[in-house]
Design an enzyme around this catalytic site. Structure first.
Site, PDB file in Angstrom:
ATOM      1  N   PRO A   2       0.724  -1.454   0.143  1.00 48.76           N
ATOM      2  CA  PRO A   2      -0.025  -0.060   0.246  1.00 48.76           C
ATOM      3  C   PRO A   2       0.816   1.372   0.163  1.00 48.76           C
ATOM      4  O   PRO A   2       1.518   1.468   0.973  1.00 48.76           O
ATOM      5  CB  PRO A   2      -0.820  -0.008   1.365  1.00 48.76           C
ATOM      6  CG  PRO A   2      -0.826  -1.421   1.704  1.00 48.76           C
ATOM      7  CD  PRO A   2       0.605  -1.945   1.202  1.00 48.76           C
ATOM      8  N   GLU A   3       0.692   2.101  -0.955  1.00 52.96           N
ATOM      9  CA  GLU A   3       1.313   3.562  -1.156  1.00 52.96           C
ATOM     10  C   GLU A   3       0.123   4.459  -1.027  1.00 52.96           C
ATOM     11  O   GLU A   3      -0.989   4.099  -0.762  1.00 52.96           O
ATOM     12  CB  GLU A   3       2.155   3.718  -2.451  1.00 52.96           C
ATOM     13  CG  GLU A   3       3.074   2.233  -2.416  1.00 52.96           C
ATOM     14  CD  GLU A   3       4.154   2.560  -3.763  1.00 52.96           C
ATOM     15  OE1 GLU A   3       4.276   3.569  -4.187  1.00 52.96           O
ATOM     16  OE2 GLU A   3       4.524   1.490  -4.147  1.00 52.96           O
ATOM     17  N   HIS A 118      -4.863 -14.107  10.232  1.00 49.32           N
ATOM     18  CA  HIS A 118      -3.911 -13.013  10.842  1.00 49.32           C
ATOM     19  C   HIS A 118      -4.518 -11.485  11.182  1.00 49.32           C
ATOM     20  O   HIS A 118      -4.072 -10.743  11.120  1.00 49.32           O
ATOM     21  CB  HIS A 118      -2.746 -12.657   9.630  1.00 49.32           C
ATOM     22  CG  HIS A 118      -2.114 -13.913   9.450  1.00 49.32           C
ATOM     23  ND1 HIS A 118      -0.967 -14.225  10.400  1.00 49.32           N
ATOM     24  CD2 HIS A 118      -1.680 -14.555   8.460  1.00 49.32           C
ATOM     25  CE1 HIS A 118      -0.464 -15.389   9.916  1.00 49.32           C
ATOM     26  NE2 HIS A 118      -0.854 -15.712   8.581  1.00 49.32           N
ATOM     27  N   ARG A 137       2.353 -10.356   7.697  1.00 53.20           N
ATOM     28  CA  ARG A 137       3.519  -9.901   8.252  1.00 53.20           C
ATOM     29  C   ARG A 137       3.834  -8.990   9.316  1.00 53.20           C
ATOM     30  O   ARG A 137       4.997  -8.622   9.611  1.00 53.20           O
ATOM     31  CB  ARG A 137       4.520  -9.353   6.948  1.00 53.20           C
ATOM     32  CG  ARG A 137       4.403 -10.530   6.101  1.00 53.20           C
ATOM     33  CD  ARG A 137       5.297 -10.037   4.758  1.00 53.20           C
ATOM     34  NE  ARG A 137       4.810 -10.984   3.535  1.00 53.20           N
ATOM     35  CZ  ARG A 137       5.164 -10.981   2.355  1.00 53.20           C
ATOM     36  NH1 ARG A 137       6.161 -10.216   2.119  1.00 53.20           N
ATOM     37  NH2 ARG A 137       4.615 -11.859   1.564  1.00 53.20           N
TER      38      ARG A 137
END
Length: 313
Positions: A2-3, A118, A137
């Site tokens: 994600p930017e 997660h 992550r």
DNA sequence: CTCGATCCCTGGACGC
DNA sequence: TGCGTCCAGGGATCGA
């Protein structure tokens, strides 16, 4: 990953789903990516009064009691330019900061749907749904911030790439001796640009990623600025790029990855000259470029002309 | 100031 | 099928 365009896409989605919702309770699983999990109980009872983006950060602005009424006037579903965010910051006593890192996802989910493997944070909302944060992550980050802490957080942030003026952009780039790729990725230079849009804008403006900022001409610098802005805006319209596992707040992928000209195209022909796209490491990040359209700089000053190959045992 | 290296973390790709 | 290894990458941190 994600930017700016991906975060903007998520923010717009959240405005439609969680704006005005009251948080009833908070559940936390793994918390090593949260600054202050012990303070998260304070979120209970607060209302999500605004959802904003600041670079790659998302800010859920919180209001309790009287503040809720005032916040109700916030325009819904409308793009909120974030250049003034450091000032806006003080209008809310508290905010939840969310950074998606590499694999973070946040969305309003029906409460009866089981938690994913997660999912590490879940806020029960007053509409029977849950705002859930999922991040395999855990490169992301969450923090419950008072206005004061948020101001500190935002201090020293780079310019908004969509709003930055020609003059300021030039000043931020052409006064630096770092390579342009590093500058584009540096959140204290520009906020919100990541590897994909750095490579795409350099390809578009025909600038090699290893060029040094101070050695770019003014013309090149402004070409880069326009390319960056155009690419970011187009990417926002297409709801971002879905590389790895980016999904928006509705769990839907973006479309901009179809328009990538450099990123992820190693070994494929350049769309301008058919030369094969190359990938090298610049500023510690893989950088994709056309060796013909984006000529390499003369040479970088180095102590030894022979470079050491990293040994692997 | 600027650099590279290292760490965090896990899934996926790949080799055997 | 399964295991080991490498890699990706945003950002913090540290030493050069």
């Amino acid at each position: 990953m994600p930017e700016l365009p991906e975060v903007e896409t998520v923010v717009r989605g959240l405005r439609k789903t969680v704006l005005g919702r009251k948080i009833l309770s908070v559940w936390i699983g793994k918390s090593d990516f949260i600054d202050n999990p012990e303070e998260f109980p304070l979120l209970s009872g607060q209302t999500i009064a605004a959802v904003e983006r600041f670079g790659k950060f998302m800010l859920l602005r919180l209001a309790s009691g009287d503040e809720v009424e005032a916040a109700a006037t916030v325009e819904v579903g409308q793009f909120v330019a974030d250049t003034k965010a450091p000032d806006v910051v003080r209008e809310y006593a508290a905010s939840l900061l969310v950074h998606l890192g590499m694999t973070g996802q946040i969305a309003s989910i029906a409460a009866e749907i089981p938690l994913e493997k997660h999912t590490h944070v879940s806020f029960t909302l007053d509409d029977g749904r849950e705002l859930r944060y999922t991040d395999a992550r855990r490169f992301g980050r969450m923090a419950y911030l008072t206005a004061e802490l948020l101001a500190k957080e935002v201090e020293g942030a780079g310019a908004d790439p969509l709003e930055v003026s020609a003059t300021e952009f030039s000043q931020r780039v052409r006064t630096r001796n770092s390579r342009i790729k590093a500058l584009l990725l540096d959140q204290s230079v520009l906020r919100g640009v990541g590897n994909i849009y750095a490579d795409e804008s350099l390809w578009r403006s025909k600038i090699h990623p290893a060029r040094v900022g101070s050695k770019l001409s003014e013309k090149e610098t402004q070409t880069l600025r326009r390319a960056l802005q155009d690419i970011l805006n187009r990417a926002i319209v297409m709801r971002g790029s879905s590389i790895s596992d980016f999904l928006d707040a509705n769990g839907e992928p973006g479309e901009y990855q179809r328009h990538h000209r450099a990123y992820g195209r190693e070994g494929k022909p350049c769309d301008r000259c058919r030369t094969l796209i190359r990938r090298v490491i610049v500023a510690g990040r893989s950088s994709h470029f056309c060796p013909k359209c984006q000529p390499a700089p003369r040479q970088r000053k180095s102590k030894r002309s022979t470079r050491k190959l990293r040994k692997r045992s």
